[in-house]
Design a protein around this motif. Structure first.
Motif, PDB file in Angstrom:
ATOM      1  N   ASP A 189       2.246   0.181   1.265  1.00 30.24           N
ATOM      2  CA  ASP A 189       1.142  -0.034   2.208  1.00 30.24           C
ATOM      3  C   ASP A 189      -0.163   0.540   1.682  1.00 30.24           C
ATOM      4  O   ASP A 189      -1.237   0.059   2.025  1.00 30.24           O
ATOM      5  N   ASP A 190      -0.068   1.575   0.877  1.00 25.18           N
ATOM      6  CA  ASP A 190      -1.266   2.167   0.279  1.00 25.18           C
ATOM      7  C   ASP A 190      -1.809   1.316  -0.865  1.00 25.18           C
ATOM      8  O   ASP A 190      -2.986   1.356  -1.180  1.00 25.18           O
ATOM      9  N   LEU A 191      -0.940   0.560  -1.512  1.00 23.99           N
ATOM     10  CA  LEU A 191      -1.336  -0.215  -2.683  1.00 23.99           C
ATOM     11  C   LEU A 191      -1.753  -1.643  -2.352  1.00 23.99           C
ATOM     12  O   LEU A 191      -2.565  -2.236  -3.056  1.00 23.99           O
ATOM     13  N   TYR A 192      -1.171  -2.223  -1.264  1.00 22.93           N
ATOM     14  CA  TYR A 192      -1.416  -3.622  -0.951  1.00 22.93           C
ATOM     15  C   TYR A 192      -1.854  -3.782   0.501  1.00 22.93           C
ATOM     16  O   TYR A 192      -1.413  -3.040   1.386  1.00 22.93           O
ATOM     17  N   ILE A 200      -1.774  -8.933   3.423  1.00 20.41           N
ATOM     18  CA  ILE A 200      -1.371 -10.231   2.854  1.00 20.41           C
ATOM     19  C   ILE A 200      -0.826 -10.062   1.439  1.00 20.41           C
ATOM     20  O   ILE A 200      -0.575 -11.036   0.739  1.00 20.41           O
ATOM     21  N   GLY A 201      -0.662  -8.823   0.993  1.00 17.94           N
ATOM     22  CA  GLY A 201      -0.063  -8.566  -0.316  1.00 17.94           C
ATOM     23  C   GLY A 201      -1.028  -8.451  -1.480  1.00 17.94           C
ATOM     24  O   GLY A 201      -0.623  -8.332  -2.625  1.00 17.94           O
ATOM     25  N   ALA A 202      -2.315  -8.487  -1.181  1.00 21.79           N
ATOM     26  CA  ALA A 202      -3.322  -8.359  -2.253  1.00 21.79           C
ATOM     27  C   ALA A 202      -3.538  -6.868  -2.546  1.00 21.79           C
ATOM     28  O   ALA A 202      -3.476  -6.012  -1.654  1.00 21.79           O
ATOM     29  N   PRO A 203      -3.800  -6.561  -3.793  1.00 22.99           N
ATOM     30  CA  PRO A 203      -4.066  -5.145  -4.138  1.00 22.99           C
ATOM     31  C   PRO A 203      -5.288  -4.625  -3.401  1.00 22.99           C
ATOM     32  O   PRO A 203      -6.243  -5.350  -3.176  1.00 22.99           O
TER      33      PRO A 203
END
Length: 79
Positions: free
Chosen positions: A69-72, A75-78
């Motif tokens: 959750d911290d990285l993306y 919608i799953g984008a960085p």
């Protein structure tokens, strides 16, 4: 127990070292081996000290608890 040195060059070096130190060949070889082993021990101690210092610096760094959750984003984008 005796030590037989087959290499003429090494035997000559041991004799020259003994003469330079005004001692026996046995004592010269003993001292040379002690000095070499002490140098190896110093090298190992220095490496261990450096490792301990590095680990201490790493331990002193802030701790982060990341998950996906911290990285993306949602919608799953960085991020």
């Amino acid at each position: 127990m005796g030590l037989f040195i087959r290499d003429d060059t090494v035997r000559d070096m041991a004799k020259r070292l003994a003469a330079a130190r005004h001692t026996t060949v046995t004592e010269a070889v003993r001292q040379a081996l002690e000095n070499e082993l002490a140098g190896i021990r110093r090298d190992i101690d220095e490496r261990e000290r450096a490792i301990r210092e590095s680990l201490a610096r790493l331990d002193a760094m802030p701790k982060y608890d990341f998950d996906e959750d911290d990285l993306y984003d949602e919608i799953g984008a960085p991020r």
